[in-house]
Design an enzyme around this catalytic site. Structure first.
Site, mmCIF file in Angstrom:
data_model
loop_
_atom_site.group_PDB
_atom_site.id
_atom_site.type_symbol
_atom_site.label_atom_id
_atom_site.label_comp_id
_atom_site.label_asym_id
_atom_site.label_seq_id
_atom_site.Cartn_x
_atom_site.Cartn_y
_atom_site.Cartn_z
ATOM 1 C CG HIS A 69 0.379 6.233 -0.773
ATOM 2 N ND1 HIS A 69 -0.557 7.006 -1.511
ATOM 3 C CD2 HIS A 69 -0.383 5.548 0.277
ATOM 4 C CE1 HIS A 69 -1.701 6.825 -0.766
ATOM 5 N NE2 HIS A 69 -1.543 5.831 0.019
ATOM 6 C CD GLU A 78 -5.720 5.347 0.114
ATOM 7 O OE1 GLU A 78 -4.813 6.312 0.165
ATOM 8 O OE2 GLU A 78 -5.989 4.467 0.760
ATOM 9 C CG HIS A 101 -1.691 1.378 1.384
ATOM 10 N ND1 HIS A 101 -3.107 1.274 0.878
ATOM 11 C CD2 HIS A 101 -1.679 2.383 1.869
ATOM 12 C CE1 HIS A 101 -3.849 2.302 1.048
ATOM 13 N NE2 HIS A 101 -2.801 3.220 1.808
ATOM 14 C CD GLU A 102 1.458 3.610 3.551
ATOM 15 O OE1 GLU A 102 1.432 4.691 3.009
ATOM 16 O OE2 GLU A 102 0.192 3.320 4.200
#
Ligand code: ZN
Length: 522
Positions: free
Chosen positions: A291, A317, A287-288
């Protein structure tokens, strides 16, 4: 394109009448860059606060950050002290700027007109109040004591209503707050999108729950143990295979995983390690990492200007959710990574791949948003949106939140929190004044499905490539279509440019329907 820092800007080009003198745009870029560098100092301090700072440092740190926030605010307003920005705005309105120049001036003007409506005293009061209320929230959450937090939340809501008034709005004060995080999006548009989504999700969830074999196997034994050093190594491998440049980044540990960027050459992520479950570090890392790829992919040469800034939080996102869910929770991904997991942690993963895949996609309503699966996640967001909008519009009171929270959870997810700690007190956002932020999580999910659909069309063997461990092809596609453009396009135009359509939530519903019909044999 010569704008804004390319060294080889020729005199011949600057003589063209449609191009503003080089020094005007360069001057603005220089000023914006200074503001950005100063802002970076705050980001470093915040990173330190989450990752390494001792607990007792919190008060002193809040003062430093509040002081710096005031300086950044003032320094940013100074970009127009001699009318430089206003002059360029006139040229923008007269159609006299190149597309890249227009992006810089348009987007700088947007932030500038917003910031200058907020008096310095207001900015400082807000920083002080939210710093205090965040501390109180931490204690209140620990003590499961909503009454302790309520007076502070009342003040935050009041202050945010004041902010909306200062900024101005046409329909709902919530519009003014939402616009900070998702420029161009309106409250009524969110209501329409979320309304449709809810109409799909609630019965879809019920269908899944009706299936008799809805208890998919948990494949990790309770006795399993995952040494942290091995997990750190695996997180690194996954992030690197996604294309995350560890010479321009690092992975640390924090209670709540996050990404921060000081420059495209210094983009840091955090994750967390649970010795009982390796997946609890892999998914946050992905997830990170999603980003971080966005931040590392922004054009270095435009650093400090809107050309090197993300389009919106919703688009940001979309990148993290695409990697975490569309890739990380796909069968293709695990075709390559499951054998590695089996080898790294011998004797733990004995289930066949298909069972393992089903187990990472279990759908089960939970009270905690950050633990939610893909199907139920957006219902958590819709509840928060409905409540915070009503708070800002003044149709509900802070004291009624716990009751309303429980009612909505019962209605949408069929479960009721036993305490405020696992209910209304679970998220940090309201205590820090991030009202209008929650919808961007769901927008991100919706955009991610739409982008994923197009990526698969344009790269027909994408799942096959992912199954062979090739994640870089996808990264290149995202870089080309999204990352490198910075704020050149609005979220809406970006979706239109890439997928041929504005935001269309149907892609997300179809994605869920296809995936979970298959897993749950609906
Ligand atoms: Zn995120």
């Amino acid at each position: 394109m010569a704008f804004p820092v390319q060294k080889s800007y020729s005199t011949e080009m600057s003589a063209k009448k449609s191009t503003p003198p080089r020094n005007e745009i360069e001057k603005l870029t220089e000023r914006l860059r200074e503001v950005t560098y100063l802002g970076t100092a705050i980001a470093v301090l915040q990173w330190d606060q989450e990752v390494t700072m001792p607990k007792k440092g919190a008060d002193a740190r809040a003062h430093t950050i509040s002081l710096l926030a005031g300086l950044v605010h003032n320094k940013f307003l100074e970009v127009d002290h001699d009318g430089l920005l206003s002059g360029l705005k006139k040229k923008l309105d007269g159609g006299k700027l190149s597309p890249a120049e227009a992006t810089v001036v348009r987007e700088t003007w947007r932030s500038f007109s917003r910031e200058r409506k907020l008096p310095e005293t207001f900015v400082k009061e807000m920083a002080k109040l939210t710093s205090k209320s965040q501390n109180v929230w931490t204690e209140a959450r620990e003590e499961n004591n909503f009454a302790k937090f309520a007076p502070y939340l009342e003040q935050v809501v009041e202050k945010k209503r004041e902010e909306a008034k200062l900024i101005g709005y046409a329909d709902s004060p919530y519009d003014a707050l939402l616009d900070t995080y998702e420029p161009g999006m309106t409250t009524s548009e969110i209501e329409r999108i979320f309304g449709d989504l809810k109409t799909f999700l609630v019965p879809f969830l019920a269908r899944i729950q009706k299936v008799s074999n809805n208890k998919l196997p948990h494949v990790i034994a309770k006795s399993a143990h995952f040494p942290i050093e091995k997990q750190i190594e695996l997180s690194k491998q996954v992030a690197e295979s996604m294309g995350y440049d560890l010479d321009a980044g690092r992975i640390d540990v924090s209670a709540h995983p996050f990404t921060t960027s000081f420059h495209p050459n210094d983009v840091r992520i955090t994750t967390r390690y649970n010795p009982k479950d390796v997946l609890e570090s892999i998914f946050p890392t992905m997830h990170e990492g999603g980003h971080a790829l966005y931040e590392q992919g922004l054009p270095h040469e435009h650093f400090g200007t809107p050309l090197a800034d993300a389009t919106s939080l919703g688009i940001h996102e979309s990148q993290s959710r695409l990697w975490e869910n569309m890739v990380g929770k796909s069968l293709s991904f695990w075709k390559h990574w499951y054998p590695k997991l089996q080898k790294e942690f011998p004797g733990v993963f004995t289930a066949p791949l298909a069972d393992f895949y089903a187990s990472v996609n279990i759908v089960k309503p939970t009270l905690i948003r950050v633990e939610a699966d893909e199907v139920t996640y957006n219902l958590h967001i819709i509840i928060r949106f409905e409540l915070e909008k009503a708070l800002i519009e003044g149709t509900i009171a802070v004291k009624d939140l716990p009751k309303l929270w429980s009612e909505r959870y019962k209605e949408y997810l069929g479960i009721t929190p036993k305490s405020d700690k696992e209910g209304v007190l679970q998220d940090v956002h309201w205590s820090t004044g991030y009202i209008g932020y929650f919808p961007t999580y769901t927008l991100g999910n919706l955009y991610s499905a739409q982008f994923w659909n197009t990526a698969k069309k344009q790269i027909p063997d994408l799942p096959k490539k992912i199954g062979k461990g090739d994640l870089k092809t996808l990264r290149e596609w995202l870089r080309k279509h999204i990352h490198q453009h910075g704020k050149s396009y609005s979220a809406e135009d970006l979706a239109l440019k890439i997928t041929g359509e504005k935001l269309n939530p149907d892609y997300f519903s179809r994605y869920l329907e296809e995936k979970y019909t298959n897993i749950y044999k609906l």
